[in-house]
Structures are given as structure tokens and as C-alpha cells.
Design an enzyme around this catalytic site. Structure first.
Site, short mmCIF file in Angstrom:
data_model
loop_
_atom_site.label_atom_id
_atom_site.label_comp_id
_atom_site.label_asym_id
_atom_site.label_seq_id
_atom_site.Cartn_x
_atom_site.Cartn_y
_atom_site.Cartn_z
N PRO A 9 0.78 -1.23 0.00
CA PRO A 9 0.00 0.00 0.00
C PRO A 9 0.83 1.30 0.00
O PRO A 9 1.88 1.37 0.63
CB PRO A 9 -0.81 -0.09 1.30
CG PRO A 9 -0.06 -1.04 2.16
CD PRO A 9 0.56 -2.03 1.21
N ASN A 10 0.29 2.25 -0.73
CA ASN A 10 0.83 3.63 -0.83
C ASN A 10 2.10 3.75 -1.66
O ASN A 10 2.58 4.85 -1.89
CB ASN A 10 1.05 4.25 0.58
CG ASN A 10 -0.24 4.32 1.36
OD1 ASN A 10 -1.24 4.83 0.86
ND2 ASN A 10 -0.25 3.77 2.57
N ARG A 17 5.10 11.13 -2.30
CA ARG A 17 4.88 10.73 -0.91
C ARG A 17 6.17 10.84 -0.08
O ARG A 17 7.14 10.13 -0.32
CB ARG A 17 4.42 9.26 -0.93
CG ARG A 17 4.26 8.65 0.41
CD ARG A 17 4.11 7.14 0.31
NE ARG A 17 3.95 6.60 1.63
CZ ARG A 17 4.29 5.37 1.98
NH1 ARG A 17 4.76 4.53 1.09
NH2 ARG A 17 4.13 4.97 3.21
N TYR A 22 11.41 8.57 1.19
CA TYR A 22 11.31 7.55 0.13
C TYR A 22 11.92 7.97 -1.21
O TYR A 22 11.90 7.19 -2.16
CB TYR A 22 9.84 7.16 -0.07
CG TYR A 22 9.19 6.61 1.19
CD1 TYR A 22 9.71 5.47 1.80
CD2 TYR A 22 8.08 7.22 1.75
CE1 TYR A 22 9.13 4.97 2.96
CE2 TYR A 22 7.49 6.72 2.90
CZ TYR A 22 8.02 5.59 3.50
OH TYR A 22 7.45 5.09 4.65
N ASN A 73 8.01 -5.66 -1.24
CA ASN A 73 7.98 -4.55 -0.30
C ASN A 73 6.54 -4.49 0.21
O ASN A 73 5.68 -3.88 -0.43
CB ASN A 73 8.37 -3.24 -0.98
CG ASN A 73 8.43 -2.10 0.02
OD1 ASN A 73 8.00 -2.26 1.17
ND2 ASN A 73 8.92 -0.95 -0.41
N ALA A 76 3.31 -0.87 4.62
CA ALA A 76 2.77 -0.86 5.99
C ALA A 76 2.32 -2.24 6.46
O ALA A 76 2.33 -2.52 7.67
CB ALA A 76 1.62 0.13 6.08
N HIS A 79 4.25 -4.57 8.99
CA HIS A 79 4.18 -4.47 10.45
C HIS A 79 2.88 -5.02 11.03
O HIS A 79 2.71 -5.04 12.24
CB HIS A 79 4.35 -2.99 10.86
CG HIS A 79 5.41 -2.29 10.07
ND1 HIS A 79 6.73 -2.66 10.13
CD2 HIS A 79 5.35 -1.29 9.14
CE1 HIS A 79 7.44 -1.90 9.30
NE2 HIS A 79 6.62 -1.06 8.69
N ASP A 86 1.52 -15.66 6.28
CA ASP A 86 1.00 -17.02 6.10
C ASP A 86 0.95 -17.42 4.64
O ASP A 86 1.18 -18.59 4.29
CB ASP A 86 -0.39 -17.16 6.73
CG ASP A 86 -0.34 -17.20 8.25
OD1 ASP A 86 0.77 -17.29 8.82
OD2 ASP A 86 -1.42 -17.16 8.88
N GLU A 97 12.39 -9.84 1.43
CA GLU A 97 11.66 -8.62 1.82
C GLU A 97 12.57 -7.42 1.67
O GLU A 97 13.73 -7.46 2.07
CB GLU A 97 11.21 -8.74 3.28
CG GLU A 97 10.52 -7.48 3.78
CD GLU A 97 9.90 -7.68 5.15
OE1 GLU A 97 9.16 -8.65 5.35
OE2 GLU A 97 10.17 -6.83 6.03
N HIS A 99 12.86 -2.91 1.74
CA HIS A 99 12.28 -1.61 2.09
C HIS A 99 13.18 -0.49 1.58
O HIS A 99 14.41 -0.62 1.62
CB HIS A 99 12.14 -1.47 3.62
CG HIS A 99 11.23 -2.50 4.19
ND1 HIS A 99 9.87 -2.42 4.09
CD2 HIS A 99 11.51 -3.67 4.81
CE1 HIS A 99 9.33 -3.48 4.65
NE2 HIS A 99 10.30 -4.26 5.09
N SER A 101 13.29 2.63 2.96
CA SER A 101 13.87 3.27 4.15
C SER A 101 14.38 2.18 5.09
O SER A 101 14.00 1.01 4.97
CB SER A 101 12.79 4.12 4.85
OG SER A 101 11.71 3.29 5.28
N ARG A 106 13.59 3.97 12.22
CA ARG A 106 12.39 4.82 12.24
C ARG A 106 11.56 4.56 13.50
O ARG A 106 12.08 4.07 14.50
CB ARG A 106 11.62 4.60 10.94
CG ARG A 106 12.45 5.00 9.71
CD ARG A 106 11.68 4.88 8.43
NE ARG A 106 10.49 5.72 8.44
CZ ARG A 106 9.49 5.62 7.55
NH1 ARG A 106 9.59 4.71 6.58
NH2 ARG A 106 8.46 6.41 7.63
N ARG A 110 7.71 0.34 13.46
CA ARG A 110 8.23 -0.16 12.18
C ARG A 110 9.39 -1.15 12.39
O ARG A 110 9.88 -1.75 11.44
CB ARG A 110 8.72 0.99 11.29
CG ARG A 110 7.61 1.90 10.82
CD ARG A 110 8.13 2.93 9.82
NE ARG A 110 7.28 4.09 9.82
CZ ARG A 110 6.16 4.24 9.08
NH1 ARG A 110 5.78 3.30 8.26
NH2 ARG A 110 5.44 5.34 9.17
C1 DQA Z 1 8.39 0.92 3.60
C2 DQA Z 1 8.51 1.09 5.12
C3 DQA Z 1 7.16 0.89 5.80
O1 DQA Z 1 7.29 1.07 7.21
C4 DQA Z 1 6.17 1.90 5.28
O2 DQA Z 1 4.89 1.67 5.84
C5 DQA Z 1 6.09 1.95 3.80
C6 DQA Z 1 7.33 1.84 3.03
C7 DQA Z 1 9.72 1.24 2.87
O3 DQA Z 1 9.86 0.80 1.74
O4 DQA Z 1 10.58 1.92 3.43
O5 DQA Z 1 5.04 2.16 3.21
O6 DQA Z 1 8.05 -0.42 3.32
#
Ligand code: DQA
Length: 144
Positions: A9-10, A17, A22, A73, A76, A79, A86, A97, A99, A101, A106, A110
Site C-alpha cells: 500500500p501507498n 509521498r 522515500y 515490499n 505498511a 508491520h 502465512d 523482503e 524496504h 527506508s 524509524r 516499524r
Molecule cells: C516501507 C517502510 C514501511 O514502514 C512503510 O509503511 C512503507 C514503506 C519502505 O519501503 O521503506 O510504506 O516499506
């Protein structure tokens, strides 16, 4: 070799953003950058983003017998999502996995990843290079 690159998401809002956290690249910029890396590694990638947890779970389930590995990735959902964790365990597809950041640098909420224990490993904090390192890592893992 076929790798699914899954984005939570996002991440569709990258570029606009919180650029201090980011960066200014859009998700499309990252996809183009990663396609170049994939070409050099001689692997095929599918790049996918969705904001909905259940849709990401469906995508992971459907990945069985199609993809050799996943770079994800979960944003959110990292977390919070027992369901994504699963799903990775259920399909038994090796997953890295990543990320943008450094989640450990942080807010405290997170620092915990519910999804990382289902993965081969985690790469965090290198901006779009995290995607590149994630792809190199999964290809290397699958070639062993
Ligand atoms: C993220 C880190 C997450 O905590 C955050 O919710 C994101 C982006 C990252 O790529 O740094 O949406 O996954």
C-alpha cells in the site's frame, strides 16, 4: 527464471509521498530501473502493486507454480499482516523482503516485521537500490 516483484500500500504514491524518506523516484521509475537490472541478470520479472491486503494474498497464492521467487515490499503491511506472512509460508516460494527506508531507524512500530520471518532475508534502507539488491539476492539464492 521468473520473479514476482510485489509492492504494498501507498507505494503507488512514490515520488510525491514523503520524498525525504522515500526519494523522488516514482514506482514506475523504480520498475524501469529494475527491468534494466533484470535484463542484465537474464531473469524475467513481473512488477505489481496493490493497496489491498487480500489482493496481495491472492497474488501470492496465484504465484505458485508460476514464479520461482518473490521480491516484496509489503509497505505498511510489513508491520501488521499475519495473512501475507502465512501466504508466503503456504506457497513456499523463496521471498526476499525489501524496504526503501531503514525500518529499524524509524518509529518503534516499524522495527517489527511480521512478514520477514517467512522470508529468506530482508534488505532495508538503500532506497531504490534495495529493489536491485533484493533481485540480486533472490536470483543468487535460487541459483545455489
Ligand atoms: C516501507 C517502510 C514501511 O514502514 C512503510 O509503511 C512503507 C514503506 C519502505 O519501503 O521503506 O510504506 O516499506
Amino acid at each position: 527464471m521468473k520473479i514476482l516483484v510485489l509492492n504494498g500500500p501507498n507505494l503507488n504514491m512514490l515520488g510525491k509521498r514523503e520524498p525525504d524518506k522515500y526519494g523522488t523516484d516514482t514506482l514506475e521509475d523504480i520498475e524501469l530501473f529494475l527491468r534494466d537490472v533484470a535484463k542484465k541478470l537474464k531473469v524475467e520479472i513481473d512488477f505489481y502493486q496493490n493497496n489491498v491486503e487480500g489482493v496481495l494474498v491472492n497474488k501470492i497464492q496465484q504465484a505458485k507454480n508460476i514464479y520461482d521467487g518473490i521480491v516484496m515490499n509489503p509497505a505498511a503491511y510489513t508491520h501488521t499482516s499475519v495473512a501475507i506472512r502465512d501466504a508466503i509460508l503456504a506457497v513456499e516460494i523463496p521471498t526476499v523482503e525489501i524496504h526503501l527506508s531503514n525500518i529499524h531507524k524509524r518509529e518503534e512500530f516499524r522495527h517489527t516485521s511480521l512478514t520477514a520471518p517467512a522470508c529468506v532475508g530482508q534488505i532495508t534502507g538503500f532506497g531504490k537500490t534495495s529493489y536491485k539488491l533484493g533481485l540480486i539476492a533472490i536470483v543468487d539464492y535460487l541459483n545455489k
